[in-house]
Design a protein around this motif. Structure first.
Motif, PDB file in Angstrom:
ATOM      1  N   ALA A  78       0.847  -1.194   0.000  1.00 35.27           N
ATOM      2  CA  ALA A  78       0.000   0.000   0.000  1.00 35.27           C
ATOM      3  C   ALA A  78       0.883   1.244   0.000  1.00 35.27           C
ATOM      4  CB  ALA A  78      -0.877   0.002   1.248  1.00 35.27           C
ATOM      5  N   VAL A  79       0.352   2.311  -0.564  1.00 36.56           N
ATOM      6  CA  VAL A  79       1.127   3.538  -0.645  1.00 36.56           C
ATOM      7  C   VAL A  79       1.413   4.024   0.771  1.00 36.56           C
ATOM      8  CG1 VAL A  79       1.070   5.903  -1.464  1.00 36.56           C
ATOM      9  CG2 VAL A  79       0.108   4.073  -2.849  1.00 36.56           C
ATOM     10  N   LYS A  80       2.682   4.340   1.012  1.00 36.89           N
ATOM     11  CA  LYS A  80       3.096   4.562   2.397  1.00 36.89           C
ATOM     12  C   LYS A  80       2.468   5.797   3.023  1.00 36.89           C
ATOM     13  CE  LYS A  80       7.333   1.946   2.423  1.00 36.89           C
ATOM     14  NZ  LYS A  80       8.424   1.952   1.475  1.00 36.89           N
ATOM     15  N   THR A  81       2.100   6.757   2.192  1.00 36.67           N
ATOM     16  CA  THR A  81       1.577   7.989   2.754  1.00 36.67           C
ATOM     17  C   THR A  81       0.163   7.815   3.324  1.00 36.67           C
ATOM     18  OG1 THR A  81       0.863   8.560   0.552  1.00 36.67           O
ATOM     19  CG2 THR A  81       2.920   9.534   1.297  1.00 36.67           C
ATOM     20  N   LYS A  82      -0.507   6.732   2.987  1.00 32.64           N
ATOM     21  CA  LYS A  82      -1.877   6.522   3.476  1.00 32.64           C
ATOM     22  C   LYS A  82      -1.848   5.769   4.800  1.00 32.64           C
ATOM     23  CE  LYS A  82      -4.191   7.808  -0.352  1.00 32.64           C
ATOM     24  NZ  LYS A  82      -3.138   8.615  -0.939  1.00 32.64           N
ATOM     25  N   PRO A  83      -2.766   6.104   5.724  1.00 31.71           N
ATOM     26  CA  PRO A  83      -2.798   5.362   6.985  1.00 31.71           C
ATOM     27  C   PRO A  83      -3.169   3.895   6.754  1.00 31.71           C
ATOM     28  CG  PRO A  83      -4.650   6.911   6.801  1.00 31.71           C
ATOM     29  CD  PRO A  83      -3.787   7.132   5.622  1.00 31.71           C
ATOM     30  N   ALA A  84      -2.752   3.027   7.699  1.00 33.24           N
ATOM     31  CA  ALA A  84      -3.050   1.599   7.566  1.00 33.24           C
ATOM     32  C   ALA A  84      -4.562   1.393   7.566  1.00 33.24           C
ATOM     33  CB  ALA A  84      -2.410   0.847   8.714  1.00 33.24           C
ATOM     34  N   LEU A  85      -4.992   0.344   6.908  1.00 33.77           N
ATOM     35  CA  LEU A  85      -6.427   0.054   6.828  1.00 33.77           C
ATOM     36  C   LEU A  85      -6.815  -0.912   7.931  1.00 33.77           C
ATOM     37  CD1 LEU A  85      -6.712  -0.619   3.001  1.00 33.77           C
ATOM     38  CD2 LEU A  85      -7.678   1.312   4.245  1.00 33.77           C
ATOM     39  N   SER A  86      -7.929  -0.638   8.587  1.00 36.47           N
ATOM     40  CA  SER A  86      -8.452  -1.636   9.523  1.00 36.47           C
ATOM     41  C   SER A  86      -9.579  -2.354   8.802  1.00 36.47           C
ATOM     42  CB  SER A  86      -9.057  -0.987  10.760  1.00 36.47           C
ATOM     43  OG  SER A  86      -8.250   0.071  11.155  1.00 36.47           O
ATOM     44  N   PRO A  87      -9.700  -3.675   9.011  1.00 40.95           N
ATOM     45  CA  PRO A  87     -10.799  -4.401   8.374  1.00 40.95           C
ATOM     46  C   PRO A  87     -12.127  -3.779   8.784  1.00 40.95           C
ATOM     47  CG  PRO A  87      -9.299  -5.907   9.492  1.00 40.95           C
ATOM     48  CD  PRO A  87      -8.867  -4.518   9.845  1.00 40.95           C
ATOM     49  N   ARG A  88     -13.073  -3.732   7.857  1.00 42.66           N
ATOM     50  CA  ARG A  88     -14.365  -3.143   8.247  1.00 42.66           C
ATOM     51  C   ARG A  88     -15.365  -4.271   8.503  1.00 42.66           C
ATOM     52  NH1 ARG A  88     -18.335  -1.460   6.064  1.00 42.66           N
ATOM     53  NH2 ARG A  88     -18.171   0.803   5.965  1.00 42.66           N
ATOM     54  N   ALA A  89     -16.374  -3.947   9.285  1.00 36.14           N
ATOM     55  CA  ALA A  89     -17.357  -4.962   9.663  1.00 36.14           C
ATOM     56  C   ALA A  89     -18.216  -5.310   8.454  1.00 36.14           C
ATOM     57  CB  ALA A  89     -18.244  -4.407  10.772  1.00 36.14           C
ATOM     58  N   ASP A  90     -18.815  -6.522   8.475  1.00 40.43           N
ATOM     59  CA  ASP A  90     -19.756  -6.870   7.406  1.00 40.43           C
ATOM     60  C   ASP A  90     -20.903  -5.881   7.416  1.00 40.43           C
ATOM     61  OD1 ASP A  90     -18.695  -8.832   5.857  1.00 40.43           O
ATOM     62  OD2 ASP A  90     -19.309 -10.458   7.205  1.00 40.43           O
ATOM     63  N   ILE A  91     -21.516  -5.713   6.270  1.00 43.99           N
ATOM     64  CA  ILE A  91     -22.512  -4.643   6.126  1.00 43.99           C
ATOM     65  C   ILE A  91     -23.913  -5.171   6.406  1.00 43.99           C
ATOM     66  CG2 ILE A  91     -23.605  -3.169   4.368  1.00 43.99           C
ATOM     67  CD1 ILE A  91     -20.626  -3.179   3.158  1.00 43.99           C
ATOM     68  N   VAL A 114     -12.695   5.877   3.558  1.00 42.15           N
ATOM     69  CA  VAL A 114     -11.441   5.194   3.189  1.00 42.15           C
ATOM     70  C   VAL A 114     -11.352   5.073   1.673  1.00 42.15           C
ATOM     71  CG1 VAL A 114     -10.187   3.001   3.321  1.00 42.15           C
ATOM     72  CG2 VAL A 114     -11.231   3.982   5.371  1.00 42.15           C
ATOM     73  N   CYS A 115     -12.459   4.677   1.034  1.00 40.59           N
ATOM     74  CA  CYS A 115     -12.446   4.569  -0.441  1.00 40.59           C
ATOM     75  C   CYS A 115     -12.123   5.932  -1.038  1.00 40.59           C
ATOM     76  CB  CYS A 115     -13.794   4.107  -0.979  1.00 40.59           C
ATOM     77  SG  CYS A 115     -14.203   2.406  -0.587  1.00 40.59           S
ATOM     78  N   ARG A 116     -12.748   6.959  -0.531  1.00 35.79           N
ATOM     79  CA  ARG A 116     -12.553   8.303  -1.112  1.00 35.79           C
ATOM     80  C   ARG A 116     -11.106   8.764  -0.946  1.00 35.79           C
ATOM     81  NH1 ARG A 116     -17.488  11.323  -2.090  1.00 35.79           N
ATOM     82  NH2 ARG A 116     -16.226  13.188  -1.905  1.00 35.79           N
ATOM     83  N   GLU A 117     -10.549   8.426   0.206  1.00 40.95           N
ATOM     84  CA  GLU A 117      -9.180   8.837   0.485  1.00 40.95           C
ATOM     85  C   GLU A 117      -8.175   8.130  -0.434  1.00 40.95           C
ATOM     86  OE1 GLU A 117      -7.532   7.054   4.021  1.00 40.95           O
ATOM     87  OE2 GLU A 117      -7.012   9.047   4.721  1.00 40.95           O
ATOM     88  N   ARG A 118      -8.524   6.890  -0.814  1.00 43.03           N
ATOM     89  CA  ARG A 118      -7.589   6.113  -1.648  1.00 43.03           C
ATOM     90  C   ARG A 118      -7.696   6.458  -3.130  1.00 43.03           C
ATOM     91  NH1 ARG A 118      -4.344   2.695   1.934  1.00 43.03           N
ATOM     92  NH2 ARG A 118      -5.144   3.778   3.749  1.00 43.03           N
ATOM     93  N   VAL A 119      -8.775   7.119  -3.509  1.00 46.09           N
ATOM     94  CA  VAL A 119      -8.945   7.483  -4.920  1.00 46.09           C
ATOM     95  C   VAL A 119      -8.150   8.743  -5.209  1.00 46.09           C
ATOM     96  CG1 VAL A 119     -10.645   8.412  -6.522  1.00 46.09           C
ATOM     97  CG2 VAL A 119     -11.163   6.374  -5.229  1.00 46.09           C
ATOM     98  N   GLU A 187      -2.928   2.408  -6.071  1.00 50.59           N
ATOM     99  CA  GLU A 187      -1.920   3.444  -6.386  1.00 50.59           C
ATOM    100  C   GLU A 187      -0.527   2.846  -6.477  1.00 50.59           C
ATOM    101  OE1 GLU A 187      -1.528   6.931  -6.682  1.00 50.59           O
ATOM    102  OE2 GLU A 187      -3.661   6.942  -7.131  1.00 50.59           O
ATOM    103  N   LEU A 188       0.227   3.292  -7.457  1.00 48.55           N
ATOM    104  CA  LEU A 188       1.649   2.927  -7.508  1.00 48.55           C
ATOM    105  C   LEU A 188       2.479   3.956  -6.752  1.00 48.55           C
ATOM    106  CD1 LEU A 188       1.941   1.745 -11.199  1.00 48.55           C
ATOM    107  CD2 LEU A 188       2.281   0.347  -9.167  1.00 48.55           C
ATOM    108  N   GLY A 189       1.861   5.071  -6.432  1.00 48.71           N
ATOM    109  CA  GLY A 189       2.570   6.084  -5.664  1.00 48.71           C
ATOM    110  C   GLY A 189       3.109   7.211  -6.517  1.00 48.71           C
TER     111      GLY A 189
END
Ligand code: URA
Length: 313
Positions: A78-91, A114-119, A187-189
């Motif tokens: 994952a691109v290093k500048t983004k915070p680590a992802l925590s698993p999300r609960a089932d919907i 999280v999706c918006r931040e990664r786009v 992202e490739l960064g």
């Protein structure tokens, strides 16, 4: 991009990562298989000085970390500048009919922070599309350049091939449902000045784990008769990364995803890379992919003509 240009782009990217001090990268088994197949099929490319460097880099792949859903790799790409992802609960889907549930889920995903931040800025989160009563649901890997521009899965070259595959099955894109394991383009960064990105990478285990509840919820809404996993990332996401070592091992038989029959087949991008190749292995890959789709048609109780039985992708 032709094969040579793709290899050179890969080479450049590996060099760039190396120059940043990176010694390992996360690469899925299917991508590794594809790389080996490209090189095996194109000895003239492997002889080029620049390609030889890529091959040498590729040799280091023995030290690379295969992506794994069950046991996230120690160093996800994952691109290093983004915070680590925590698993999300089932919907928990709202009460209501399929359209109500789908609309609510779509809103949730498109607005997910999280999706918006990664786009990348100006690009889009990509949610599934298609017929909510589809018998067949295709699941791919992640959006690419065209998909992040248009906000729809499989609208680029791979999507055009997928459309042709669907047509060969006697269906239209509007009769099936199409989703992805990941909802943003990995992202490739490094982005070009115009915001485009040269090349793609497979999602990391961490990214997949985060997005899996979204595709699971889409499957729960559509309830297709048959699921088609396009490529190893989709297989790993839906069945668990530990189940199959390669696409070769996953395809050719039926699997079960939460009581829905699942067939694995090659990703359209991989099939595109076989186009124009005359080797026996390229022909076999295309024939195998069509046989997977025939099996899907049978399971979904679609009519199959003699012409379709004898068809080659
Ligand atoms: N490849 C995928 O796996 N998904 C898309 O949406 C496009 C290309």
């Amino acid at each position: 991009m032709n094969t040579r240009e793709q290899l050179l782009a890969l080479n450049d990217e590996l060099r760039r990562l190396k120059s940043e001090g990176r010694r390992t990268v996360s690469i899925s088994e299917s991508s590794l298989d594809e790389l080996r197949a490209v090189l095996a099929d194109a000895p003239e490319i492997a002889e080029e000085p620049a390609a030889r460097t890529a091959v040498r880099e590729n040799e280091e792949i023995t030290t690379f970390v295969p992506t794994s859903v069950a046991a996230p790799a120690a160093k996800p790409a994952a691109v290093k500048t983004k915070p680590a992802l925590s698993p999300r609960a089932d919907i928990a889907l709202p009460q209501g009919d399929k359209a109500t549930q789908w609309q609510a889920l779509r809103e949730l995903v498109l607005n997910d922070p999280v999706c918006r931040e990664r786009v990348y800025k100006g690009k889009q989160v990509v949610f599934g599309v298609g017929n909510l009563d589809a018998s067949i649901m295709f699941v791919g890997e992640a959006p690419g350049a065209d998909e992040e521009d248009l906000g729809e899965p499989f609208v680029g070259r791979a999507g055009q091939l997928l459309n042709r595959m669907i047509k060969a099955m006697g269906l239209d894109r509007s009769q099936v449902y199409i989703g992805n394991i990941l909802n943003w383009r990995p992202e490739l960064g490094v982005r070009n000045a115009d915001g485009s990105q040269t090349g793609n990478r497979p999602p990391t285990a961490e990214e997949m784990v985060y997005c899996l509840p979204f595709i699971r919820a889409q499957i729960a809404i559509v309830r297709p008769k048959v699921l088609v996993a396009l490529g190893k990332t989709a297989v790993d996401g839906l069945l668990g990364a530990e189940r199959f070592k390669s696409m070769g091992a996953a395809r050719g038989s039926w699997h079960d995803y939460a009581d829905t029959p699942l067939r694995a087949t090659y990703h359209p991008s991989y099939l595109l890379r076989q186009e124009g190749l005359v080797s026996a292995s390229a022909k076999k890959i295309k024939r195998d992919a069509w046989e997977d789709l025939l099996a899907v048609m049978e399971r979904a109780e679609l009519p199959i003509s003699d012409k379709q039985r004898n068809y080659f992708l």
